[in-house]
Write an enzyme that holds these catalytic residues in place. Structure first.
Site, PDB file in Angstrom:
ATOM      1  N   HIS A 297       0.858  -1.186   0.000  1.00  0.00           N
ATOM      2  CA  HIS A 297       0.000   0.000   0.000  1.00  0.00           C
ATOM      3  C   HIS A 297       0.896   1.239   0.000  1.00  0.00           C
ATOM      4  CE1 HIS A 297      -2.956   2.952   1.230  1.00  0.00           C
ATOM      5  NE2 HIS A 297      -3.908   2.035   1.296  1.00  0.00           N
ATOM      6  N   HIS A 340      -1.410   3.378  11.432  1.00  0.00           N
ATOM      7  CA  HIS A 340      -0.176   4.153  11.504  1.00  0.00           C
ATOM      8  C   HIS A 340      -0.259   5.256  12.560  1.00  0.00           C
ATOM      9  CE1 HIS A 340      -2.721   6.370   8.690  1.00  0.00           C
ATOM     10  NE2 HIS A 340      -1.906   7.403   8.718  1.00  0.00           N
ATOM     11  N   GLU A 346      -3.683  14.882  10.596  1.00  0.00           N
ATOM     12  CA  GLU A 346      -4.568  14.582   9.483  1.00  0.00           C
ATOM     13  C   GLU A 346      -6.005  15.004   9.807  1.00  0.00           C
ATOM     14  OE1 GLU A 346      -4.267  10.479   8.469  1.00  0.00           O
ATOM     15  OE2 GLU A 346      -2.073  10.458   8.509  1.00  0.00           O
ATOM     16  N   HIS A 370      -7.074  13.220  13.274  1.00  0.00           N
ATOM     17  CA  HIS A 370      -6.106  12.345  13.922  1.00  0.00           C
ATOM     18  C   HIS A 370      -4.819  13.157  14.041  1.00  0.00           C
ATOM     19  CE1 HIS A 370      -8.745   9.246  11.769  1.00  0.00           C
ATOM     20  NE2 HIS A 370      -9.112   9.292  13.040  1.00  0.00           N
ATOM     21  N   HIS A 376      -4.137   5.606  14.449  1.00  0.00           N
ATOM     22  CA  HIS A 376      -5.427   5.473  13.788  1.00  0.00           C
ATOM     23  C   HIS A 376      -5.307   4.491  12.632  1.00  0.00           C
ATOM     24  CE1 HIS A 376      -3.254   8.800  11.892  1.00  0.00           C
ATOM     25  NE2 HIS A 376      -3.932   8.572  10.772  1.00  0.00           N
TER      26      HIS A 376
END
Length: 441
Positions: A297, A340, A346, A370, A376
């Protein structure tokens, strides 16, 4: 809408005339400007900024901007702040993961774009030109004979419902949902509603206000010459002017406070302009999404539309990131965003549809935060489903669009966002409480 005209190309030097042969044939400020106009420069960077970063425009207008009555305090906008020091009475700092239901300002009444502004979070201070603020707007009427300009920073506007018509000194921008607009520091504009709105369905959206620098396209590095947001897809207005003798109210945001003055003519009286400090819009559906076609990813930086950099290379005051409809084909890979703890903060908003990393609770018009180093990731239901799914090529996010304001700063939340909005989901932490232990030794 067919009556809107645009120039294309990110960061270009544009010249536009509402009346032909208005621009000077030589230089920028001739002894006498054609048609009895005034030459006026507005600068977005220091005069001595490097040529590649220098931004300014010359406006050729019917009256100079200085032709107005004295400034007076403007008291209506009381939920907007631009200073986020930890001892502010308007700030409630917290590392807690946060999520809000769709954000309406229920006590705002029948208001326009300016009076419907409310601050959710931010960092730094506009006076020192360092940091950012995140706002929502919630409007039920057009601005009519009122204009606004922001001395504190640039405004990236993300409509969530109800299309906007943003009239600027440079011309008009039609900005429906799934588009964004950027109006830079100091540029006058007004926001009209392109369709009916009321308290049950207001014009609503998000704003990232950056106190430092300007948004630019991210470097592509190994991606190469093509991909992500293409420069040609950014649209800039063409010159259009009003020559009227009517009373106007102009509102200015300065050091977090609001001021106003009156003038007896339209602020949108620019007949021609020349320069690269110009507002613009962008259609989010034109974003060229990049992703893995083998395994793993990639980091969400591959979804960056625009970045407003700090002085540290690769580190942003704000990265504007989107999560559009896209194909996932990676093999042997957990496909939703991974768990992460980020060295960035964010702030996410949902424009429409269902975000693929959350099973429920993240609604259109809603938001989440976050903060730096707060862990999160996908909720328990999404984790279990993605961990056991048959990995065939699949398109996710059809009919949806979410975005993120990602910042290198710790974001302090406002008292309104935490205590007064009534929209904060008190049980958001439970989204991860169902994650089970699978360790087998």
């Amino acid at each position: 809408m067919s009556d809107f005209k645009y120039n294309n190309g990110f960061g270009n030097h544009f010249e536009s005339e509402a009346i032909p042969q208005t621009l000077p044939s030589r230089g920028n400020a001739p002894q006498k400007v054609a048609r009895g106009l005034y030459a006026e420069q507005i600068s977005g960077t220091a005069f001595t900024a490097p040529r590649s970063k220098n931004q300014r425009s010359w406006l050729y207008r019917i009256r100079p901007s200085v032709n107005h009555q004295p400034f007076k305090p403007y008291e209506s906008a009381k939920r907007v702040i631009s200073s986020f020091h930890p001892f502010s009475p308007n700030i409630v700092p917290t590392p807690q993961q946060l999520r809000w239901d769709p954000l309406n300002v229920s006590d705002a009444g029948d208001v326009d774009f300016v009076d419907g502004l409310t601050t959710l979070a931010g960092a730094g201070d506009s006076q020192t030109k360092n940091g950012l603020a995140i706002h929502i707007y919630c409007a039920t009427k057009s601005m009519e004979k009122r204009a606004f300009y922001n001395s504190d920073g640039d405004m990236l506007i993300v409509p969530q419902q109800v299309a906007l018509i943003i009239k600027t000194e440079f011309g008009r921008l039609h900005v429906p949902p799934l588009h964004i607009a950027v109006v830079q520091r100091g540029l006058k504009f007004k926001v009209d509603l392109a369709e009916p709105a009321d308290a049950t369905r207001p014009a609503r959206g998000f704003i990232c206000e950056t106190f430092k620098g300007h948004f630019e396209l991210p470097d592509l590095g190994p991606i190469g010459a093509n991909g992500l947001a293409n420069p040609k897809d950014f649209e800039y207005p063409v010159a259009a002017f009003e020559d009227t003798n009517e009373d106007w109210t102009v509102i200015n945001k300065f050091m977090g406070s609001f001021y106003t003055f009156q003038q007896d003519h339209s602020p949108f009286d620019v007949v021609a302009f020349s320069g690269n400090y110009v507002p613009y819009r962008y259609d989010l559906l034109k974003f060229n999404t990049i992703g893995s076609i083998s395994y793993d990813h990639p980091d969400p930086s591959i979804f960056t539309v625009l970045t407003c950099p700090t002085d540290s290379p690769g580190t942003a005051v704000c990265d504007f990131v989107i999560f559009p409809p896209r194909w996932l084909v990676a093999e042997d890979t957990f496909r939703p965003p991974y768990f992460h703890r980020n060295c960035m903060s964010e702030f996410m908003g949902n424009i429409c549809g269902v975000y693929d990393a959350k099973a429920e609770g993240f609604l259109p018009g809603g938001a989440s935060l976050h903060n730096m180093n707060s862990a999160h990731g996908p909720d328990a239901e999404t984790f279990e489903k993605a961990s056991n799914a048959q990995l065939k090529p699949a398109k996710v996010g059809e009919g949806s669009m979410s975005f993120m304001f990602e910042s290198a700063y710790q974001l302090a939340t406002t008292k309104w966002a935490i205590e007064e909005s009534g929209k904060l989901q008190q049980d958001y932490w439970k989204a991860w409480s169902g994650l089970k232990k699978h360790f087998s030794g």
